[in-house]
Design a protein around this motif. Structure first.
Motif, PDB file in Angstrom:
ATOM      1  N   SER A   1      -2.984   5.998  -1.640  1.00 35.16           N
ATOM      2  CA  SER A   1      -3.841   7.086  -0.986  1.00 35.16           C
ATOM      3  C   SER A   1      -4.571   8.112  -2.110  1.00 35.16           C
ATOM      4  O   SER A   1      -5.741   8.518  -1.950  1.00 35.16           O
ATOM      5  CB  SER A   1      -3.005   7.917  -0.003  1.00 35.16           C
ATOM      6  OG  SER A   1      -1.890   8.777  -0.816  1.00 35.16           O
ATOM      7  N   ILE A   2      -3.974   8.350  -3.218  1.00 40.81           N
ATOM      8  CA  ILE A   2      -4.710   9.272  -4.155  1.00 40.81           C
ATOM      9  C   ILE A   2      -4.790   8.651  -5.621  1.00 40.81           C
ATOM     10  O   ILE A   2      -5.944   8.680  -6.218  1.00 40.81           O
ATOM     11  CB  ILE A   2      -3.296  10.421  -4.398  1.00 40.81           C
ATOM     12  CG1 ILE A   2      -3.076  11.117  -2.877  1.00 40.81           C
ATOM     13  CG2 ILE A   2      -4.122  11.413  -5.305  1.00 40.81           C
ATOM     14  CD1 ILE A   2      -2.242  12.195  -3.190  1.00 40.81           C
TER      15      ILE A   2
ATOM     16  N   ILE B   1      -6.543   5.844   5.016  1.00 42.16           N
ATOM     17  CA  ILE B   1      -7.900   5.856   4.604  1.00 42.16           C
ATOM     18  C   ILE B   1      -8.387   7.064   4.645  1.00 42.16           C
ATOM     19  O   ILE B   1      -9.238   7.429   3.945  1.00 42.16           O
ATOM     20  CB  ILE B   1      -8.596   4.857   5.785  1.00 42.16           C
ATOM     21  CG1 ILE B   1      -8.434   3.360   5.789  1.00 42.16           C
ATOM     22  CG2 ILE B   1     -10.078   4.839   5.601  1.00 42.16           C
ATOM     23  CD1 ILE B   1      -8.890   2.579   6.732  1.00 42.16           C
ATOM     24  N   LEU B   2      -8.068   8.065   5.902  1.00 38.39           N
ATOM     25  CA  LEU B   2      -8.340   9.367   5.996  1.00 38.39           C
ATOM     26  C   LEU B   2      -8.055  10.060   4.413  1.00 38.39           C
ATOM     27  O   LEU B   2      -8.723  11.043   4.142  1.00 38.39           O
ATOM     28  CB  LEU B   2      -7.837   9.995   7.153  1.00 38.39           C
ATOM     29  CG  LEU B   2      -8.435   9.477   8.370  1.00 38.39           C
ATOM     30  CD1 LEU B   2      -7.569  10.308   9.415  1.00 38.39           C
ATOM     31  CD2 LEU B   2      -9.720  10.181   8.567  1.00 38.39           C
ATOM     32  N   GLU B   3      -6.760   9.527   4.087  1.00 36.55           N
ATOM     33  CA  GLU B   3      -6.150  10.486   3.090  1.00 36.55           C
ATOM     34  C   GLU B   3      -7.064   9.961   1.902  1.00 36.55           C
ATOM     35  O   GLU B   3      -7.486  10.918   0.780  1.00 36.55           O
ATOM     36  CB  GLU B   3      -4.916  10.032   2.827  1.00 36.55           C
ATOM     37  CG  GLU B   3      -4.065  11.084   2.019  1.00 36.55           C
ATOM     38  CD  GLU B   3      -2.623  11.118   2.292  1.00 36.55           C
ATOM     39  OE1 GLU B   3      -2.185  10.665   3.482  1.00 36.55           O
ATOM     40  OE2 GLU B   3      -1.876  11.608   1.506  1.00 36.55           O
ATOM     41  N   ARG B   4      -7.621   8.858   1.686  1.00 32.78           N
ATOM     42  CA  ARG B   4      -8.037   8.615   0.576  1.00 32.78           C
ATOM     43  C   ARG B   4      -9.820   9.094   0.480  1.00 32.78           C
ATOM     44  O   ARG B   4     -10.537   9.533  -0.438  1.00 32.78           O
ATOM     45  CB  ARG B   4      -8.587   6.895   0.457  1.00 32.78           C
ATOM     46  CG  ARG B   4      -7.283   6.132  -0.049  1.00 32.78           C
ATOM     47  CD  ARG B   4      -7.655   4.806  -0.462  1.00 32.78           C
ATOM     48  NE  ARG B   4      -8.559   4.537  -1.409  1.00 32.78           N
ATOM     49  CZ  ARG B   4      -8.183   4.549  -2.799  1.00 32.78           C
ATOM     50  NH1 ARG B   4      -6.974   4.803  -3.115  1.00 32.78           N
ATOM     51  NH2 ARG B   4      -9.111   4.444  -3.672  1.00 32.78           N
TER      52      ARG B   4
ATOM     53  N   PHE C   1       0.892  -1.129   0.020  1.00 28.98           N
ATOM     54  CA  PHE C   1       0.037  -0.009   0.000  1.00 28.98           C
ATOM     55  C   PHE C   1       0.449   1.205   0.074  1.00 28.98           C
ATOM     56  O   PHE C   1       0.809   2.213   0.742  1.00 28.98           O
ATOM     57  CB  PHE C   1      -0.989  -0.071   1.220  1.00 28.98           C
ATOM     58  CG  PHE C   1      -1.978  -1.079   1.324  1.00 28.98           C
ATOM     59  CD1 PHE C   1      -3.257  -1.179   0.381  1.00 28.98           C
ATOM     60  CD2 PHE C   1      -1.936  -2.121   2.097  1.00 28.98           C
ATOM     61  CE1 PHE C   1      -4.036  -2.086   0.405  1.00 28.98           C
ATOM     62  CE2 PHE C   1      -2.779  -3.122   2.084  1.00 28.98           C
ATOM     63  CZ  PHE C   1      -3.731  -3.019   1.213  1.00 28.98           C
ATOM     64  N   TYR C   2       1.809   1.298  -0.864  1.00 32.96           N
ATOM     65  CA  TYR C   2       2.724   2.466  -0.773  1.00 32.96           C
ATOM     66  C   TYR C   2       1.806   3.702  -1.151  1.00 32.96           C
ATOM     67  O   TYR C   2       1.123   3.667  -2.209  1.00 32.96           O
ATOM     68  CB  TYR C   2       4.144   2.304  -1.775  1.00 32.96           C
ATOM     69  CG  TYR C   2       4.966   1.576  -1.269  1.00 32.96           C
ATOM     70  CD1 TYR C   2       5.124   1.110   0.011  1.00 32.96           C
ATOM     71  CD2 TYR C   2       6.572   1.754  -1.936  1.00 32.96           C
ATOM     72  CE1 TYR C   2       6.100   0.428   0.673  1.00 32.96           C
ATOM     73  CE2 TYR C   2       7.395   1.105  -1.476  1.00 32.96           C
ATOM     74  CZ  TYR C   2       7.152   0.392  -0.003  1.00 32.96           C
ATOM     75  OH  TYR C   2       8.423  -0.129   0.618  1.00 32.96           O
ATOM     76  N   THR C   3       2.014   4.757  -0.430  1.00 32.97           N
ATOM     77  CA  THR C   3       1.488   6.017  -0.800  1.00 32.97           C
ATOM     78  C   THR C   3       2.312   6.822  -1.879  1.00 32.97           C
ATOM     79  O   THR C   3       3.485   6.345  -1.980  1.00 32.97           O
ATOM     80  CB  THR C   3       1.421   6.898   0.102  1.00 32.97           C
ATOM     81  OG1 THR C   3       2.766   6.972   0.702  1.00 32.97           O
ATOM     82  CG2 THR C   3       0.299   6.668   1.104  1.00 32.97           C
ATOM     83  N   PRO C   4       2.135   7.375  -2.721  1.00 29.63           N
ATOM     84  CA  PRO C   4       0.687   8.029  -3.043  1.00 29.63           C
ATOM     85  C   PRO C   4      -0.089   7.165  -3.967  1.00 29.63           C
ATOM     86  O   PRO C   4      -1.248   7.661  -3.967  1.00 29.63           O
ATOM     87  CB  PRO C   4       1.019   9.482  -3.518  1.00 29.63           C
ATOM     88  CG  PRO C   4       2.155   9.271  -4.434  1.00 29.63           C
ATOM     89  CD  PRO C   4       3.056   8.387  -3.558  1.00 29.63           C
TER      90      PRO C   4
END
Lengths: 228, 563, 367, 163
Positions: free
Chosen positions: B154-155, B228-231, B148-151
């Motif tokens: 997350s994005i 999760i918050l970022e998504r 689950f590497y960001t970004p």
């Protein structure tokens, strides 16, 4: 879960079947609770780590961002939580001394404090939704009516408010869980439930509640009292 | 086929934990650690085959450089599903939650775990987490890999990552509660006389694992919440657009996920210590050193996470520090390996199914461990990081190590769990098939990695020379799949047709073999336990100081029945 | 015995730089260590297991269950070897992370899912890179979206390409040839197609290539279409818009004047459509494609755009089947597309105007 | 480590009223001090105007008052753990676990080496490059298109001096 022996003395704490003695049972519960608190410390610790990293990185700016938070409300909440923690400690003490009535009053006092905490939190939070300071897609910086200079980069402000809402939000969630736990404890104590035969359940809820207080002790200076 | 019965014929006791209550509620609301272990066994095995199916499809797809079966999107979802299911829902809970739950309280002479309800809760959290994750796969899958590497996560990815992360969060709490339970149990529930240095190694390993779980899992849990918050709400913590650092996510993720590797392997190592000692009829060589190395691995495990990020733009200084610490892990690992091997010295080695798993484990763990320095030595990692070399390395550790340990332990404790012996022939055969299939599957991937094939590649039409190794690997995977499917059949068959095992079929030491029936009673013991013997006291049983007695060989309990 | 079969089992990639060679020394050193320990343990295991199998007549008197000296030997020897390995690799690493002061700089932008590479003199390439041999080359890299890893296996070089932050990497090729650029960090759907080629040329050839504005095979343009072809080649359009519809982009062969099916409706591919699609491609996406094409707004002069459109109009803007441009990634052929994508994309360009015309047909028609 | 079953009686300790009250007053006093310390302008440059440059150059200056605030917070935390949570009177095992979380938490801080070490390398990193990811102009020395925000001079200078 059946207790040892046929006759249960209502004044004696129940020893569950997997334990040998009451001391062993009590100590085991404490060890379990403390190792769970280790988990909680690490969970908040990770957030504190992120916070300190960004604080260090954007140290010039975090001061400007924090000016939108009210140190007065935060201070009131800190006192409130300290007091609730004190009440909780008294509740545990009363339980240990088997003063049932005092125990209930102290627990009730703790819950009242917890609700006051949530109300103050709401007083702080709700205007931030209106002022677009909640770091969702509609986040806007500088604020329309800045209390401070309103300076600093909008991007970094969003990081600050993301941290603020995540950390105080998680803490608030813990407060809510604490309220639920204390309520359940009170009801079960009132009903003289089988699980509540000694001071340990109160002690464990107490430990949890002190931990909630502990987190806020750090959150307050970190978010509300950033020195220039 | 005339059989002369010379040994004692064993009966299954009338009342034991399995038949003490037949209703579904008596299982789903049970507080008995042994029943919860069985529940875990069923759910963990189910998830293993879900993850295995995904792996099979991935391997099938990679036989062709053009990827004929799936689109890239489907392929990404497949390998992500494989990683997520296998790591979070199989390997991490497999040994502690199944074998640990079953054996740990009995091994220390306790009637149950310290918090039986919490134990049941953690199973429910596991199941709910697993269901949520499977739902997220059905609703559209997850394509960001298990890391689950960001970004990307997350994005940029627009798959069901938030839902999946919620499931992982619950699974994380499942393992935290197991860890809390084990810690309290090991500290406070030991029988009188069971001092720390009389603990079987399996208990040591599970204790060290629990410490890692309790310290590490919350960090990744909160990190996933941040994603999760970022998504969902568009918070920004790791977002580079805001000046946040995506590398920070990797730090926090690996702070847990590297120790998680030890969560997977340490309990398996504990199993191996039990097994090698039992089937060599010897006390474990260097008991204290092995115990210390367990704790050392757990401790150093928290200080090496940066080696996953040598070339992810962390600073040179950090790279050097982490490289140094990583290479130190070689020391406790070497201690363990040599001590296992030396346990056989002057012993009486019996090649039962669990022992074959042990030998397989030593071989595979050896390869996995010795390829560690390639990746731990920071300069050597540059060419290998992110390639199939890494894939091969961690599969040797996590599959070759942890699953061999799990299967070995399962075969070892199976007679105790269900009171019946499985077919020894099929057991040995499947152990061999797994070993051979495993090597065929993963050894070519070392070469692939050195040739430069990055992991998670769907197509490789621009590098046709990789195909031969991919085909070898896929062929091996099909053998491996057969090896993993075989136990399903003969173990199930043994439940019905297996002959009663008796309390101690292996002639092993330890409270679970000598003080309980097979299967054990609901309350484990019929007597009050006081421990006086040192652990692994096989010398006293087999008296192999008198070497002449050993010549003829001493049949194990279960062998005595027929000659 | 025929050893020819071994050529199908390569064991290591080419060494295209001195660094690759010194890397391999370290690699083989660690391999030697691993082999040494591995062989010891395997031999010990097999020997002990067989010698002390149940029923063997081996001497089992005086067994021991611990041996301090032996443990000390294991600890000290592993420690010493581990520290030696660390020391060696740390030196390599520091050397590797110290950028040469005088180097040819190349700027790398990672993007889902292609590499943009830009030379200092403005030459810009997609998914391919031309560099001179024996010259240190420093990459300054950044990502436009997610994490990528710029991976050059033949040079044993890799570093992550991070959004919001520059990272660096250097290589010094010591032989000419064509080597791979890979992305070693999972970056989304088409991760495995984020590949390119790095062409190491002799210094002389490179100078000529550079002087020609990036494509030495192009004669001086005489017509607008030829000038357009030159733009086509230097911008590397062919990497995505090759002869067939690929994941990267639809074929543009014979696109002019056809009706394109877009995400939201249809459009006739006239001149202004083509111009829009070059400068701001995200506005009018062909159905089934994502906005992966870089925008050339500000990257091209209006003259370039005009020439390019003129070239696209000729319909020859495709690599001949089976004979790809030496500077393009071979496309995988038409067998591996997802169902929706194949249909929408082929429907569009091939139904209306059959197969792409050959040059002869083209000429005949024009006459 | 003690035996699992110590035979002697472990009666639980009841914390006295005096201890609880004193602790509460201490906490309360500490909180007031924190607020005063934070609101008062007592950071380095203010206290020692003659060394203003020194403080601006040395980034530790900003940490002085933070250290005070966090020091007081730590004191409060320790008091809560010792008396409210009763660790002072608990067994060694409980003490061990009470400390463990905080020790584990400090382990996380190892990753600061990464962020401390990054500026030592030639690549300037981790700045915001809003909106674009285009390579910097190689001829210009400043290189990074650093966006200055209105009213951000101070923050910006701290940022740059740190690089």
């Amino acid at each position: 879960m059946a207790a040892h022996g046929a006759a249960i003395d209502p004044n004696e704490p129940v020893v569950y079947e997997q334990y040998e003695t009451i001391e062993q049972q009590q100590e085991t519960y404490l060890v379990g609770m403390w190792s769970f608190l280790v988990t909680e410390v690490m969970m908040f610790g990770a957030l504190f780590l992120v916070y300190s990293l960004y604080r260090w990185k954007f140290r010039g700016e975090f001061f400007m961002f924090h000016e939108e938070l009210s140190w007065q409300w935060g201070g009131l909440n800190t006192m409130n939580l300290l007091f609730s923690s004190f009440l909780m400690a008294k509740a545990v003490q009363a339980t240990q001394l088997k003063r049932a009535k005092a125990q209930m009053w102290y627990l009730a006092g703790t819950i009242v404090c917890a609700f006051i905490f949530l109300i103050i939190k709401a007083i702080e939070w709700i205007p931030k939704f209106e002022h677009h300071l909640v770091p969702t897609a509609s986040f806007h910086w500088p604020p329309h009516e800045p209390h401070g200079s309103g300076g600093g980069s909008p991007e970094h402000a969003k990081i600050f408010y993301s941290l603020y809402f995540t950390m105080t939000g998680l803490h608030g969630l813990h407060v809510v869980i604490g309220i639920i736990a204390i309520t359940i404890l009170m009801v079960m104590t009132k009903l003289k439930a089988k699980a509540i035969t000694d001071y340990i359940p109160t002690e464990m809820v107490g430990l949890y509640w002190h931990f909630v207080d502990l987190v806020w002790i750090f959150l307050y200076p970190l978010f509300y009292l950033i020195p220039r | 086929m005339s059989q002369a019965v010379i040994g004692q014929r064993h009966e299954i006791p009338d009342l034991h934990y399995l038949n003490n209550g037949h209703t579904i509620a008596s299982w789903l609301l049970t507080k008995d650690h042994k029943r919860i272990a069985v529940l875990y066994l069923i759910s963990v095995s189910f998830m293993f085959f879900v993850g295995g199916l995904a792996a099979a499809l991935v391997r099938l797809e990679l036989t062709s450089p053009h990827g004929q079966l799936f689109t890239s999107e489907q392929y990404n979802k497949l390998f992500s599903a494989h990683g997520i299911v296998m790591v979070f829902f199989f390997i991490i809970p497999a040994v502690p939650a199944v074998l640990g739950n079953f054996a740990l309280p009995i091994m220390i002479g306790a009637k149950d775990l310290a918090f039986p309800r919490l134990n049941l809760l953690s199973w429910y959290l596991y199941v709910v987490g697993a269901l949520i994750v499977l739902t997220s796969f059905i609703l559209g899958g997850v394509d960001a890999g298990w890391t689950f590497y960001t970004p990307l996560s997350s994005i940029y990815s627009n798959t069901q990552i938030s839902l999946c992360l919620v499931g992982l969060f619950l699974a994380g709490f499942s393992s935290i509660f197991t860890g809390v339970n084990f810690i309290a149990t090991v500290h406070k529930m030991r029988a009188p006389g069971m001092t720390w240095f009389k603990l079987p190694h399996f208990v040591w390993a599970n204790y060290a694992t629990s410490l890692i779980i309790v310290l590490g899992t919350p960090v990744v849990a909160i990190t996933l919440v941040l994603v999760i918050l970022e998504r969902t709400l568009k918070f920004g913590i790791f977002s580079p657009e805001l000046g946040g650092d995506p590398v920070l996510f990797q730090h926090m993720f690996w702070f847990y996920s590297h120790p998680a590797v030890y969560i997977m392997i340490l309990p398996a190592m504990g199993v191996i210590s039990e097994l090698v000692s039992c089937f060599s009829r010897r006390r474990l060589f260097g008991y204290e050193m092995v115990a210390f190395s367990t704790v050392a691995i757990a401790a150093i495990g928290f200080l090496v996470w940066g080696h996953h990020m040598f070339f992810s733009s962390q600073s040179v200084l950090q790279g050097i520090i982490f490289s140094l610490l990583t290479l130190i892990v070689a020391v406790p690992s070497a201690i363990k390996t040599f001590n296992w091997v030396l346990t056989m010295y002057k012993g009486s080695v019996v090649f039962t199914t669990p022992m074959i798993y042990v030998l397989g484990f030593i071989g595979l763990f050896l390869v996995g461990g010795l390829t560690g320095p390639y990746l731990g030595a920071v300069a050597c990692d540059v060419h290998l990081t992110g390639t199939y070399f890494v894939v091969a390395h961690f599969h040797f550790i996590m599959v070759g190590g942890a699953i061999m340990g799990f299967l070995g332990g399962l075969h070892f404790w199976w007679p105790k769990m269900f009171g019946r012996m499985y077919s020894e022939f099929w057991g040995r055969l499947s152990a061999l098939v797994v070993f051979i299939g495993f090597n065929f599957t993963f050894f070519p991937q070392f070469i692939l990695g050195y040739l430069g094939m990055p992991r998670r590649y769907h197509y490789y039409y621009f590098a046709p020379e990789w195909q031969i190794y991919n085909i070898l690997s896929s062929a091996g995977a099909s053998v491996l799949a057969i090896g993993y499917l075989m136990p399903v059949f003969y173990l199930t068959a043994s439940l019905i047709k297996g002959k009663p095992a008796g309390p101690n079929p292996w002639g092993a030491t330890g409270l679970e073999w000598n003080k309980t029936s097979s299967p054990p009673d609901t309350h484990n013991f019929h007597e009050k336990i006081v421990v006086t013997e040192p652990p692994y006291n096989y010398d006293a049983i087999s008296d192999n100081r008198d070497y002449r007695k050993m010549w003829g060989g001493e049949p194990l309990e279960w062998e005595k029945e027929t000659v | 015995m025929n050893l020819n079969v071994l050529k199908y089992f390569p064991l290591m990639p080419e060494q295209a730089s001195d660094e690759a060679m010194s890397y391999d020394h370290l690699y083989w050193f660690i391999s030697g260590l691993a082999l040494f320990f591995g062989v010891i343990v395997v031999i010990m295991t097999i020997w002990l297991a067989i010698k002390y199998r149940r029923g063997s007549t081996a001497d089992r008197r005086n067994p021991i269950d611990h041996h301090k000296g032996f443990e000390a030997l294991i600890v000290s020897s592993t420690m010493i070897l581990a520290m030696f390995t660390f020391w060696w690799s740390m030196n390599e690493y520091v050397r590797y992370r110290t950028m040469p002061t005088k180097a040819k700089e190349i700027f790398v932008i990672g993007k889902q899912w292609m590499w943009h590479l830009q030379h200092m003199n403005g030459i810009r390439e997609n998914n391919e890179l031309h560099v001179p041999v024996d010259t240190p080359i420093k990459f300054t890299m950044i990502s436009q979206d997610v994490l990528h890893a710029f991976y050059l296996p033949e040079f044993r070089a890799q570093y992550h390409v991070v959004p919001g932050r520059y990272t660096e990497l250097y290589i010094k090729p010591n032989k000419t040839g064509r080597f791979r650029i890979l992305c070693a960090m999972h970056c989304g759907t088409q991760h495995s197609e984020m590949v390119g080629w790095i062409y190491v040329m002799s210094k002389k050839e490179f100078a000529a290539w550079e002087a020609n504005g990036g494509n030495k095979y192009l004669p001086i343009p005489t017509t607008m279409a030829e000038a357009g072809k030159r733009v086509w080649d230097t911008k590397g359009c062919n990497n995505c818009h090759s002869g067939a519809d690929t994941f990267r982009g639809p074929s543009l062969a014979g696109i002019y004047g056809t009706t394109r099916q877009l995400d939201d409706g249809t459009a006739v591919a006239d001149t202004s459509y083509l111009r829009d699609s070059i400068l701001t491609p995200w506005r009018r996406l062909t159905k089934g494609y994502e906005a992966t094409m870089p925008a050339y707004q500000g990257q091209m002069t209006e003259e370039d755009v005009l020439n390019l459109i003129e070239y696209i109009k000729t319909g020859t803007n495709t690599a001949e089947p089976g004979k790809l441009s030496p500077y393009s990634v071979p496309s995988p052929g038409g067998t591996r597309f997802g169902p929706t994508r194949v249909k929408s994309a082929t429907d569009l360009s091939n139904e209306n105007d059959s197969a792409p015309m050959t040059q002869a047909e083209q000429g005949a028609e024009r006459r | 480590m003690a035996e699992a079953h110590a035979e002697e009686h472990h009666g639980h300790h009841v914390t006295s009223n005096r201890v609880l009250n004193t602790t509460f007053l201490q906490l309360f006093a500490a909180m007031v001090i924190t607020i005063l310390a934070a609101r008062a302008p007592i950071d380095g440059p203010a206290l020692f105007p003659g060394f203003k440059d020194f403080f601006l150059k040395w980034e530790y200056a900003w940490g002085a008052t933070n250290a005070i605030a966090l020091g007081i917070a730590a004191f409060k935390a320790v008091q809560v753990i010792r008396f409210f949570m009763g660790v002072q009177y608990a067994s060694g095992l409980i003490k061990l676990y009470a400390v463990m979380g905080f020790v584990g938490f400090t382990w996380l801080y190892i990753l600061f080496w990464d962020y401390v070490g990054r500026p030592w390398e030639p690549v300037r990193g981790w700045e915001t490059v809003p909106g674009t990811a285009l390579p910097r102009d190689p001829d210009s020395d400043a290189g990074v298109p650093y966006k200055l925000y209105p009213g951000k001079e101070e923050g910006a200078s701290a940022e740059m001096s740190h690089e």
